[in-house]
Design an enzyme around this catalytic site. Structure first.
Site, PDB file in Angstrom:
ATOM      1  N   MET A  37      57.808  -4.694  -3.438  1.00 57.32           N
ATOM      2  CA  MET A  37      56.814  -5.322  -4.318  1.00 57.32           C
ATOM      3  C   MET A  37      56.664  -6.624  -4.045  1.00 57.32           C
ATOM      4  SD  MET A  37      57.497  -3.160  -7.620  1.00 57.32           S
ATOM      5  CE  MET A  37      56.052  -3.619  -8.454  1.00 57.32           C
ATOM      6  N   HIS A  38      55.515  -7.348  -4.648  1.00 58.59           N
ATOM      7  CA  HIS A  38      55.286  -8.803  -4.717  1.00 58.59           C
ATOM      8  C   HIS A  38      55.154  -9.605  -3.468  1.00 58.59           C
ATOM      9  CE1 HIS A  38      57.348  -7.801  -8.508  1.00 58.59           C
ATOM     10  NE2 HIS A  38      58.472  -7.601  -7.955  1.00 58.59           N
ATOM     11  N   ASP A  65      57.804   0.436  -5.012  1.00 56.12           N
ATOM     12  CA  ASP A  65      59.162   1.156  -4.657  1.00 56.12           C
ATOM     13  C   ASP A  65      59.873   1.573  -5.893  1.00 56.12           C
ATOM     14  OD1 ASP A  65      59.901  -1.274  -5.519  1.00 56.12           O
ATOM     15  OD2 ASP A  65      61.160  -1.954  -3.641  1.00 56.12           O
TER      16      ASP A  65
END
Length: 479
Positions: free
Chosen positions: A77-78, A233
């Site tokens: 992520m991110h 995830d």
């Protein structure tokens, strides 16, 4: 069959499951991380595509892929993937564990709209502060940005030609109205962006597009195969383990460490540094406490002493009382509960009797205490854990799971051998998107082992956890 692709930090994994959700084949392509400056963490998106090509080629050698009826995506992520108007990558992707944007994160977090709308602190690893950093330090690149994608969604762009994301991953950008599950125009504007630079949003179990002819023909897949929205995830791993209902939980001991618990509804508590995100299924949310280094800390120590992590943990024997040596796993800062990008790790209390085994136990204990801090933060939101399913590479260590159970004071269940992680969850989401199946297919795995707390050692580890918390405060004063 249904294919799940999980774009992790250290590798891209593909899992094929059949209609009975049995794993038919799997493949893994490794990835590396570039750290050109302290606190930086980057990957080249072209390497993700090369890894996906490798995984698809290996799977095609094992099983003809013309029977794949749906594809699901999961990923780290991110990360900030910046594209121009022709969808060309403008710079290496800035990853989730990159802390260069700590000042920008603090500035955005000072705007009360961010916590009010997203339900979360603006952490340095989130996507919005990365764009503020690029605007300040690489203005020409910022001016050329036509599209911002998350890592798995760049993989989707290659697969389908569509710029699409979904709420579980988007919730980690600091641009999502997490309760409404839609992009927030005011938060985008505060970062110097607008809605036109964001991908469309679909739910994780919905179809996001069809497989492009070129990709399909190359690997023997069907043209137009539906690609599901997928999930970040951790949400994907939760679907893979059937952790989708309030009262369920999982403990992930991967590169990072996560305590994940579905919520009865949207229940933000940003002051605790607990993440309140959308879950992968429509109308669902979850909370999680996150530490930045779990197996990452053990692997760091293993490299330091010239041994592999599995060998270090295999020889530890039965659980021992906490040792004098103490480890703080803040190798790149920390999230829950500290939101501290500047703090760094420490290994203290060393003595002549501190041998390799004692230091290994100290590293495992330090990660366990950091996860216990997440448990305490979740408790402050009203979420109390009764047990958890273990996932991730660290879950293969009996010693670590027994230690975790004792420090957290809950039973820890380990599934039977097999893959119940993010790639498996992505394949389940593909099955939902392609067949119209619902949450009923997200059943929990069969449990092989349950690790119960060692009641005789609980008090000793609780006292050591308090010392660990005091040590953090002392360390913070030095950084």
């Amino acid at each position: 069959m249904f294919l799940g692709l999980d774009l992790g930090t250290s590798g891209l994994k593909g899992v094929l499951i059949d209609e009975r959700q049995q794993v038919v084949a799997e493949a893994l392509a490794p990835l590396s991380v570039a750290r050109p400056h302290p606190g930086w963490s980057e990957q080249t998106p072209a390497d993700w595509i090369a890894a996906a090509e490798m995984v698809l080629a290996v799977l095609a050698e094992k099983v003809p892929l013309d029977g794949v009826a749906g594809i699901g995506l999961s990923g780290q992520m991110h990360g900030a993937v910046l594209l121009d108007a022709d969808h060309r990558v403008l710079r290496p992707a800035i990853l989730w564990n990159d802390t260069r944007a700590s000042a920008e994160a603090a500035a955005l977090d000072d705007d009360p709209n961010f916590r009010a709308i997203t339900g979360n602190i603006v952490f340095p690893g989130f996507t919005a502060p990365k764009l503020r950093w690029v605007k300040a330090h690489e203005p020409a690149i910022f001016d050329a940005v036509a599209l911002v994608l998350l890592p798995k969604d760049y993989l989707r762009l290659w697969l389908t030609g569509e710029a699409v994301s979904e709420p579980s991953d988007a919730a980690g950008t600091s641009w999502l109205d997490t309760g409404a599950r839609t992009w927030s125009e005011p938060l985008l504007a505060a970062t110097g962006l607008d809605r036109s630079q964001m991908p469309a949003l679909v739910e994780g179990s919905a179809v996001s597009g069809g497989l492009r002819d070129g990709v399909a023909d190359r690997f023997g897949l069907r043209r137009g195969t539906p690609v599901a929205g997928g999930a970040g995830d951790n949400a994907a791993a939760a679907v893979g383990m059937g952790v989708i209902r309030p009262g369920e939980a999982f403990l992930s001991l991967g590169t990072s460490g996560v305590l994940f618990a579905p919520s009865p509804g949207y229940r933000p508590a940003p002051e605790t540094a607990v993440h309140s995100f959308c879950h992968a299924l429509p109308g669902t949310w979850h909370q999680m406490g996150v530490i930045l280094a779990a197996t990452d800390a053990l692997n760091w120590y293993a490299a330091l002493v010239g041994e592999d992590a599995a060998t270090l943990t295999a020889g530890l024997g039965p659980l021992e009382p906490p040792g004098r040596a103490m480890f703080l796993p803040y190798l790149g800062g920390e999230r829950t509960p500290h939101n501290d990008a500047a703090v760094r790790g420490a290994l203290v209390g060393l003595a002549h009797e501190t041998d390799r085994a004692a230091a290994t136990r100290a590293v495992l204990e330090g990660v366990a205490y950091a996860v216990a801090d997440c448990r305490d933060a979740l408790a402050r939101t009203g979420t109390r854990l009764e047990r958890a399913i273990a996932v991730g590479g660290g879950g293969r260590s009996d010693y670590w799971l027994k230690l975790m159970a004792t420090v957290l004071a809950i039973p820890i269940d380990r599934p039977v051998a097999g893959d119940f992680g993010a790639a498996f969850g992505a394949a389940r989401l593909a099955m939902m998107a392609a067949t119209g199946a619902g949450a009923e297919i997200a059943t929990p795995p069969t449990i092989a082992d349950t690790f119960h707390p060692d009641n005789a050692l609980e008090d000793a580890f609780a006292a050591a956890h308090r010392r660990y918390q005091s040590l953090y405060l002392a360390l913070k004063g030095l950084t």
